[in-house]
Scaffold this motif. Structure first.
Motif, PDB file in Angstrom:
ATOM      1  N   LEU A  82       0.822  -1.209   0.000  1.00  0.00           N
ATOM      2  CA  LEU A  82       0.000   0.000   0.000  1.00  0.00           C
ATOM      3  C   LEU A  82       0.856   1.259   0.000  1.00  0.00           C
ATOM      4  O   LEU A  82       0.578   2.214  -0.714  1.00  0.00           O
ATOM      5  N   GLY A  83       1.869   1.275   0.858  1.00  0.00           N
ATOM      6  CA  GLY A  83       2.657   2.492   1.028  1.00  0.00           C
ATOM      7  C   GLY A  83       1.818   3.567   1.694  1.00  0.00           C
ATOM      8  O   GLY A  83       0.588   3.517   1.684  1.00  0.00           O
ATOM      9  N   GLY A  84       2.473   4.535   2.304  1.00  0.00           N
ATOM     10  CA  GLY A  84       1.755   5.627   2.943  1.00  0.00           C
ATOM     11  C   GLY A  84       1.071   5.252   4.242  1.00  0.00           C
ATOM     12  O   GLY A  84       0.298   6.036   4.780  1.00  0.00           O
ATOM     13  N   VAL A  85       1.328   4.059   4.747  1.00  0.00           N
ATOM     14  CA  VAL A  85       0.707   3.593   5.993  1.00  0.00           C
ATOM     15  C   VAL A  85       1.810   3.172   6.972  1.00  0.00           C
ATOM     16  O   VAL A  85       1.711   2.150   7.639  1.00  0.00           O
ATOM     17  N   GLU A  86       2.842   4.001   7.053  1.00  0.00           N
ATOM     18  CA  GLU A  86       4.009   3.652   7.846  1.00  0.00           C
ATOM     19  C   GLU A  86       3.712   3.387   9.313  1.00  0.00           C
ATOM     20  O   GLU A  86       4.267   2.451   9.887  1.00  0.00           O
ATOM     21  N   PRO A  87       2.828   4.158   9.967  1.00  0.00           N
ATOM     22  CA  PRO A  87       2.537   3.837  11.377  1.00  0.00           C
ATOM     23  C   PRO A  87       1.950   2.440  11.554  1.00  0.00           C
ATOM     24  O   PRO A  87       2.299   1.724  12.484  1.00  0.00           O
ATOM     25  N   GLN A  88       1.046   2.049  10.642  1.00  0.00           N
ATOM     26  CA  GLN A  88       0.446   0.720  10.723  1.00  0.00           C
ATOM     27  C   GLN A  88       1.477  -0.362  10.401  1.00  0.00           C
ATOM     28  O   GLN A  88       1.502  -1.409  11.046  1.00  0.00           O
ATOM     29  N   LEU A  89       2.334  -0.120   9.418  1.00  0.00           N
ATOM     30  CA  LEU A  89       3.390  -1.082   9.105  1.00  0.00           C
ATOM     31  C   LEU A  89       4.319  -1.256  10.292  1.00  0.00           C
ATOM     32  O   LEU A  89       4.669  -2.385  10.652  1.00  0.00           O
ATOM     33  N   ALA A  90       4.697  -0.166  10.932  1.00  0.00           N
ATOM     34  CA  ALA A  90       5.562  -0.256  12.117  1.00  0.00           C
ATOM     35  C   ALA A  90       4.877  -1.077  13.215  1.00  0.00           C
ATOM     36  O   ALA A  90       5.522  -1.909  13.865  1.00  0.00           O
ATOM     37  N   ASP A  91       3.579  -0.854  13.421  1.00  0.00           N
ATOM     38  CA  ASP A  91       2.844  -1.647  14.415  1.00  0.00           C
ATOM     39  C   ASP A  91       2.925  -3.129  14.068  1.00  0.00           C
ATOM     40  O   ASP A  91       3.188  -3.961  14.936  1.00  0.00           O
ATOM     41  N   HIS A  92       2.713  -3.475  12.807  1.00  0.00           N
ATOM     42  CA  HIS A  92       2.712  -4.887  12.431  1.00  0.00           C
ATOM     43  C   HIS A  92       4.112  -5.493  12.427  1.00  0.00           C
ATOM     44  O   HIS A  92       4.256  -6.701  12.646  1.00  0.00           O
ATOM     45  N   VAL A  93       5.138  -4.678  12.236  1.00  0.00           N
ATOM     46  CA  VAL A  93       6.510  -5.173  12.429  1.00  0.00           C
ATOM     47  C   VAL A  93       6.684  -5.547  13.902  1.00  0.00           C
ATOM     48  O   VAL A  93       7.177  -6.627  14.237  1.00  0.00           O
ATOM     49  N   ARG A  94       6.228  -4.662  14.802  1.00  0.00           N
ATOM     50  CA  ARG A  94       6.308  -4.960  16.243  1.00  0.00           C
ATOM     51  C   ARG A  94       5.486  -6.192  16.598  1.00  0.00           C
ATOM     52  O   ARG A  94       5.936  -7.063  17.349  1.00  0.00           O
ATOM     53  N   TYR A  95       4.253  -6.273  16.080  1.00  0.00           N
ATOM     54  CA  TYR A  95       3.399  -7.419  16.364  1.00  0.00           C
ATOM     55  C   TYR A  95       4.069  -8.713  15.885  1.00  0.00           C
ATOM     56  O   TYR A  95       4.037  -9.731  16.583  1.00  0.00           O
ATOM     57  N   SER A  96       4.659  -8.653  14.698  1.00  0.00           N
ATOM     58  CA  SER A  96       5.323  -9.837  14.143  1.00  0.00           C
ATOM     59  C   SER A  96       6.471 -10.281  15.034  1.00  0.00           C
ATOM     60  O   SER A  96       6.656 -11.486  15.250  1.00  0.00           O
ATOM     61  N   ARG A  97       7.221  -9.336  15.546  1.00  0.00           N
ATOM     62  CA  ARG A  97       8.323  -9.685  16.458  1.00  0.00           C
ATOM     63  C   ARG A  97       7.766 -10.307  17.739  1.00  0.00           C
ATOM     64  O   ARG A  97       8.323 -11.264  18.264  1.00  0.00           O
TER      65      ARG A  97
END
Length: 189
Positions: A82-97
């Motif tokens: 999607l791009g442009g959704v960096e806060p949500q991507l960062a959240d899901h990087v954290r969730y994945s970890r």
């Protein structure tokens, strides 16, 4: 009433909508800070956080067929694309970890996307992942001044590691080099 005259949708399989399961899953993924984020959002858009928790975490995530790990890989891919959704991507990087994906696995998911979503979106996704890994290493959730997650710049742009506002900035960044080296070492282990 015959099936031909039954109201539309009455023969559909009911979708799960379990608010309690949604809150439990969100707590598993996001940790104890999830409630504060939802409270702030509810003040802005009353009822919207409840809809998110109930329909997404208590609905879509509760469906059979994919593990939580698989769902997180799909989320990483979709948000990067999607791009442009960096806060949500960062959240899901954290969730994945939090659920056990390594930095190397998350990195590889994003690298794998480059030929499909384009190099700029993959690079932007890697910037978000790198900043998120670095914040986890420092034990912080946000090092910016604007409240945006994964912001390590000074200009308020999410996932920016420079000072000019470009999220896919290529300025020298020893921190991202260190994170990349850590991910490489993790992958070798």
């Amino acid at each position: 009433m015959s099936p031909a005259t039954a109201p539309a949708g009455t023969d559909l399989t009911p979708a799960p909508f379990d608010r309690a399961a949604g809150h439990a899953l969100l707590a598993e993924l996001a940790g104890p800070g999830a409630g504060a984020t939802l409270g702030g959002l509810d003040a802005l858009a009353p009822g919207f956080p409840d809809w998110i928790v109930t329909s997404l975490f208590g609905g879509t995530y509760q469906r059979p067929g994919l593990t939580l790990r698989d769902r997180q890989i799909a989320n990483l891919a979709a948000l990067t694309a999607l791009g442009g959704v960096e806060p949500q991507l960062a959240d899901h990087v954290r969730y994945s970890r939090r659920i056990g994906l390594t930095a190397a696995e998350i990195t590889e998911v994003i690298v794998h996307l480059a030929p499909y979503v384009g190099l700029p979106k993959a690079l932007a996704g890697l910037r978000v992942a790198t900043a998120t890994f670095a914040e986890a290493d420092r034990g912080t959730a946000d090092t910016g001044t604007d409240g945006n997650t994964a912001d390590t710049g000074t200009d308020g742009n999410t996932a920016d590691t420079g000072t000019d506002g470009n999220a896919a900035d290529t300025e020298a960044d020893t921190e991202s080099d260190t994170v990349a080296e850590s991910a490489t070492e993790e992958a070798r282990a």
